[in-house]
Design a protein around this motif. Structure first.
Motif, PDB file in Angstrom:
ATOM      1  N   MET A  18     -44.305  31.995 -15.810  1.00 42.65           N
ATOM      2  CA  MET A  18     -43.732  31.890 -17.146  1.00 42.65           C
ATOM      3  C   MET A  18     -43.080  30.513 -17.273  1.00 42.65           C
ATOM      4  N   SER A  19     -43.475  29.785 -18.305  1.00 44.45           N
ATOM      5  CA  SER A  19     -42.890  28.460 -18.513  1.00 44.45           C
ATOM      6  C   SER A  19     -42.280  28.358 -19.916  1.00 44.45           C
ATOM      7  N   GLU A  20     -41.170  27.659 -19.988  1.00 39.33           N
ATOM      8  CA  GLU A  20     -40.490  27.482 -21.269  1.00 39.33           C
ATOM      9  C   GLU A  20     -41.236  26.451 -22.102  1.00 39.33           C
ATOM     10  N   ASN A  43     -36.892  25.118 -26.064  1.00 40.72           N
ATOM     11  CA  ASN A  43     -35.555  25.557 -25.717  1.00 40.72           C
ATOM     12  C   ASN A  43     -34.718  25.783 -26.982  1.00 40.72           C
ATOM     13  N   SER A  48     -35.313  30.940 -27.267  1.00 39.66           N
ATOM     14  CA  SER A  48     -36.318  30.383 -26.372  1.00 39.66           C
ATOM     15  C   SER A  48     -37.705  30.851 -26.761  1.00 39.66           C
ATOM     16  N   HIS A  64     -41.383  31.196 -24.584  1.00 37.85           N
ATOM     17  CA  HIS A  64     -42.014  31.090 -23.268  1.00 37.85           C
ATOM     18  C   HIS A  64     -43.502  31.403 -23.355  1.00 37.85           C
ATOM     19  N   HIS A 114     -46.609  32.928 -21.124  1.00 36.46           N
ATOM     20  CA  HIS A 114     -46.898  33.776 -19.941  1.00 36.46           C
ATOM     21  C   HIS A 114     -48.369  33.651 -19.612  1.00 36.46           C
TER      22      HIS A 114
END
Length: 163
Positions: A1-3, A6, A159, A161, A163
């Protein structure tokens, strides 16, 4: 999982989207934000609050209630009855994926005498199976169909994200 986005970036995108909505709706009788159940509703509320902060436009809100997991068989209803005559309707959802949810969410407004209907999304994945393009987009993101976008606007820190 990466942001992907923000909190600061999301807040900036909401402000920019609100200014764009203001610019394109200067001469309308008012703007009605119709948020799709879930994060679409929260995004709708944030956009409405920001638009009210930066303009004198009459701003109203309602929720388009539906089951996102089965929109084809879902009962689609509105949280309240508003007079939409001559107003701009902004349909709001968090992510535009295939366009299926948004297409069904438009249904309650097809019989209304609105001035125009526009679409606002925080993230556009552009996997269009329906001929829909957002008028207001926070972020364009090319993804595979196997990847999922998770938008969280429910906490004090927003946020997005992948996946």
């Amino acid at each position: 999982m990466s942001e992907v986005l923000n909190d600061k970036q999301i807040r900036q995108k909401i402000t920019r989207m609100a200014f764009e909505i203001y610019e394109r709706n200067l001469h309308t009788k008012g703007v009605v934000f119709a948020g799709v159940t879930g994060m679409g509703l929260i995004l709708s509320e944030l956009l409405a609050k920001e638009l009210s902060h930066i303009s004198e436009l009459q701003v109203e809100q309602l929720e388009v209630q539906l089951d996102k997991s089965d929109v084809a068989n879902s009962k689609i209803s509105l949280s309240q009855n508003l007079d939409l005559t001559g107003k701009s309707l902004i349909l709001v959802d968090d992510v535009l994926n295939t366009g299926r949810t948004v297409a069904y969410a438009m249904k309650p407004f097809l019989q209304e005498e609105i001035s125009k209907m526009e679409l606002a999304v925080l993230v556009n994945r552009a996997h269009g199976l329906f001929p829909l393009r957002p008028d207001y987009t926070g972020f364009e993101l090319s993804t595979t169909l196997n990847e999922h976008i998770r938008v969280d606007l429910s906490s004090s820190s927003y946020s997005v994200h992948l996946h």
